[in-house]
Scaffold this motif. Structure first.
Motif, PDB file in Angstrom:
ATOM      1  N   VAL A  63     -43.909  92.173  20.813  1.00  0.00           N
ATOM      2  CA  VAL A  63     -44.032  90.799  20.471  1.00  0.00           C
ATOM      3  C   VAL A  63     -42.459  90.320  20.121  1.00  0.00           C
ATOM      4  O   VAL A  63     -41.794  91.431  19.481  1.00  0.00           O
ATOM      5  CB  VAL A  63     -44.998  90.458  19.230  1.00  0.00           C
ATOM      6  CG1 VAL A  63     -46.218  90.708  19.869  1.00  0.00           C
ATOM      7  CG2 VAL A  63     -44.688  90.978  17.902  1.00  0.00           C
ATOM      8  N   ILE A  64     -42.161  89.245  20.077  1.00  0.00           N
ATOM      9  CA  ILE A  64     -40.775  88.668  19.438  1.00  0.00           C
ATOM     10  C   ILE A  64     -41.317  87.562  18.399  1.00  0.00           C
ATOM     11  O   ILE A  64     -42.173  86.692  18.822  1.00  0.00           O
ATOM     12  CB  ILE A  64     -40.118  87.863  20.439  1.00  0.00           C
ATOM     13  CG1 ILE A  64     -39.445  88.968  21.434  1.00  0.00           C
ATOM     14  CG2 ILE A  64     -38.942  87.047  19.938  1.00  0.00           C
ATOM     15  CD1 ILE A  64     -38.693  88.216  22.587  1.00  0.00           C
ATOM     16  N   GLU A  65     -40.805  88.101  17.192  1.00  0.00           N
ATOM     17  CA  GLU A  65     -41.565  87.183  15.947  1.00  0.00           C
ATOM     18  C   GLU A  65     -40.570  85.851  16.033  1.00  0.00           C
ATOM     19  O   GLU A  65     -39.325  85.728  15.840  1.00  0.00           O
ATOM     20  CB  GLU A  65     -41.127  87.857  14.553  1.00  0.00           C
ATOM     21  CG  GLU A  65     -41.778  89.262  14.623  1.00  0.00           C
ATOM     22  CD  GLU A  65     -43.383  89.060  14.481  1.00  0.00           C
ATOM     23  OE1 GLU A  65     -43.887  87.841  14.316  1.00  0.00           O
ATOM     24  OE2 GLU A  65     -44.177  90.145  14.333  1.00  0.00           O
ATOM     25  N   ARG A 180     -47.891  81.681  15.534  1.00  0.00           N
ATOM     26  CA  ARG A 180     -47.612  81.877  16.940  1.00  0.00           C
ATOM     27  C   ARG A 180     -47.389  83.120  17.283  1.00  0.00           C
ATOM     28  O   ARG A 180     -46.840  83.905  16.539  1.00  0.00           O
ATOM     29  CB  ARG A 180     -46.616  80.659  17.538  1.00  0.00           C
ATOM     30  CG  ARG A 180     -46.532  79.394  17.256  1.00  0.00           C
ATOM     31  CD  ARG A 180     -45.769  78.525  18.488  1.00  0.00           C
ATOM     32  NE  ARG A 180     -45.935  77.195  18.143  1.00  0.00           N
ATOM     33  CZ  ARG A 180     -46.978  76.395  18.656  1.00  0.00           C
ATOM     34  NH1 ARG A 180     -47.991  77.093  19.607  1.00  0.00           N
ATOM     35  NH2 ARG A 180     -47.089  75.153  18.423  1.00  0.00           N
ATOM     36  N   VAL A 181     -47.591  83.488  18.567  1.00  0.00           N
ATOM     37  CA  VAL A 181     -47.610  84.999  19.146  1.00  0.00           C
ATOM     38  C   VAL A 181     -46.784  84.736  20.229  1.00  0.00           C
ATOM     39  O   VAL A 181     -47.340  84.080  21.416  1.00  0.00           O
ATOM     40  CB  VAL A 181     -48.869  85.506  19.285  1.00  0.00           C
ATOM     41  CG1 VAL A 181     -48.704  87.070  19.927  1.00  0.00           C
ATOM     42  CG2 VAL A 181     -49.922  85.728  18.087  1.00  0.00           C
ATOM     43  N   PHE A 182     -45.813  85.428  20.318  1.00  0.00           N
ATOM     44  CA  PHE A 182     -44.690  85.268  21.528  1.00  0.00           C
ATOM     45  C   PHE A 182     -44.988  86.830  21.920  1.00  0.00           C
ATOM     46  O   PHE A 182     -44.472  87.734  21.645  1.00  0.00           O
ATOM     47  CB  PHE A 182     -43.518  85.154  21.349  1.00  0.00           C
ATOM     48  CG  PHE A 182     -42.665  85.088  22.700  1.00  0.00           C
ATOM     49  CD1 PHE A 182     -42.869  85.391  23.871  1.00  0.00           C
ATOM     50  CD2 PHE A 182     -41.180  84.732  22.332  1.00  0.00           C
ATOM     51  CE1 PHE A 182     -42.182  85.387  25.108  1.00  0.00           C
ATOM     52  CE2 PHE A 182     -40.256  84.792  23.341  1.00  0.00           C
ATOM     53  CZ  PHE A 182     -40.829  85.064  24.735  1.00  0.00           C
ATOM     54  N   ASP A 183     -45.825  86.981  23.039  1.00  0.00           N
ATOM     55  CA  ASP A 183     -46.243  88.274  23.588  1.00  0.00           C
ATOM     56  C   ASP A 183     -45.483  88.713  24.595  1.00  0.00           C
ATOM     57  O   ASP A 183     -45.315  87.975  25.683  1.00  0.00           O
ATOM     58  CB  ASP A 183     -47.776  88.146  23.974  1.00  0.00           C
ATOM     59  CG  ASP A 183     -48.319  89.497  24.654  1.00  0.00           C
ATOM     60  OD1 ASP A 183     -47.558  90.451  24.586  1.00  0.00           O
ATOM     61  OD2 ASP A 183     -49.084  89.369  25.539  1.00  0.00           O
ATOM     62  N   ALA A 196     -37.423  91.984  20.231  1.00  0.00           N
ATOM     63  CA  ALA A 196     -38.805  92.415  20.222  1.00  0.00           C
ATOM     64  C   ALA A 196     -38.979  93.415  19.393  1.00  0.00           C
ATOM     65  O   ALA A 196     -38.286  94.373  19.101  1.00  0.00           O
ATOM     66  CB  ALA A 196     -38.874  92.820  21.860  1.00  0.00           C
ATOM     67  N   VAL A 197     -40.368  93.757  19.031  1.00  0.00           N
ATOM     68  CA  VAL A 197     -40.762  94.664  17.966  1.00  0.00           C
ATOM     69  C   VAL A 197     -42.091  95.062  18.387  1.00  0.00           C
ATOM     70  O   VAL A 197     -42.886  94.209  19.273  1.00  0.00           O
ATOM     71  CB  VAL A 197     -40.897  94.291  16.533  1.00  0.00           C
ATOM     72  CG1 VAL A 197     -39.399  94.073  15.861  1.00  0.00           C
ATOM     73  CG2 VAL A 197     -41.677  93.127  16.274  1.00  0.00           C
ATOM     74  N   SER A 198     -42.594  96.292  18.170  1.00  0.00           N
ATOM     75  CA  SER A 198     -43.826  96.705  18.467  1.00  0.00           C
ATOM     76  C   SER A 198     -44.898  96.524  17.382  1.00  0.00           C
ATOM     77  O   SER A 198     -44.553  96.556  16.385  1.00  0.00           O
ATOM     78  CB  SER A 198     -44.189  98.132  18.969  1.00  0.00           C
ATOM     79  OG  SER A 198     -43.425  98.302  20.110  1.00  0.00           O
TER      80      SER A 198
END
Length: 221
Positions: A63-65, A180-183, A196-198
């Protein structure tokens, strides 16, 4: 606003049944109702090397926060080069992402058809980086409430895809950004440079449930 499709005739299992595997199920179809049901459960479709549809939910989800995102200097410079547009060249974007000459190409005719239909119904969107009248890069993804699931990106010009990612973050960064979730599916070395992080699968599913009640960003309505 998006048009809700007919309900799927298929029922997906909980993502936890996959255990240590990223693959939860195989088969079903790519009808609009099936694909949306999958995203709402934390799944996405991707064919294997034989073209069979598999339904994925990575153990470590990328995801990207959006809330509080601090773009790197490289990302800011990339964003400044281009104009960001939404849904003005969807067909060009998805076909560029599907270019079979790209390493690891996986987007086949069935995927193109399915996501193009979902785009027509208002669920799938392209975010594009333009250099004047030239499409420099872009990405496409599925928007369901507070979820934006990025599927693939490409560039024709240096930094075109980076600018599209930066532009997407801007579109999602509103008063609901914290939920929000940017997957982005999996974290690659390249995506890590973009922020991006896991997160664990279980965390992703919990956040997805919260995001279900969040309205779409204005750009996707």
């Amino acid at each position: 606003m998006p048009v809700e499709p007919d309900a799927s005739v298929w029922e997906f299992p909980p993502v936890g049944v996959a255990g240590a595997s990223d693959v939860v199920a195989g088969g079903a179809d790519l009808a609009p109702g099936t694909v949306l049901a999958a995203y709402r459960r934390g799944l996405f479709p991707m064919p294997d090397h034989r073209g069979s549809v598999l339904w994925w939910s990575p153990v470590d989800r990328g995801v990207i926060e959006v809330a509080g995102h601090q773009p790197s200097r490289t990302l800011r410079r990339a964003r400044a080069k281009f104009e960001i547009r939404v849904n003005t060249a969807f067909d060009q974007v998805i076909r560029a992402c599907a270019d079979p000459r790209r390493p690891g190409a996986w987007i086949d005719r069935d995927i193109i058809a399915a996501y193009t239909e979902l785009h027509r119904m208002g669920w799938v969107h392209s975010v594009e980086a333009w250099d004047g009248n030239e499409l420099a890069g872009g990405l496409y993804g599925v928007a369901v409430g507070g979820l934006f699931a990025g599927e693939s990106m490409f560039h024709h010009k240096t930094d075109g895809s980076k600018a599209a990612v930066a532009g997407t973050i801007e579109l999602l960064d509103d008063e609901y950004a914290a939920d929000r979730v940017f997957d982005i599916q999996w974290v690659t070395d390249h995506l890590a440079t973009l922020g991006a992080v896991s997160i664990p699968r279980e965390t992703y599913v919990r956040r997805l449930a919260r995001a279900a009640d969040v309205p779409l960003p204005k750009a996707f309505t």
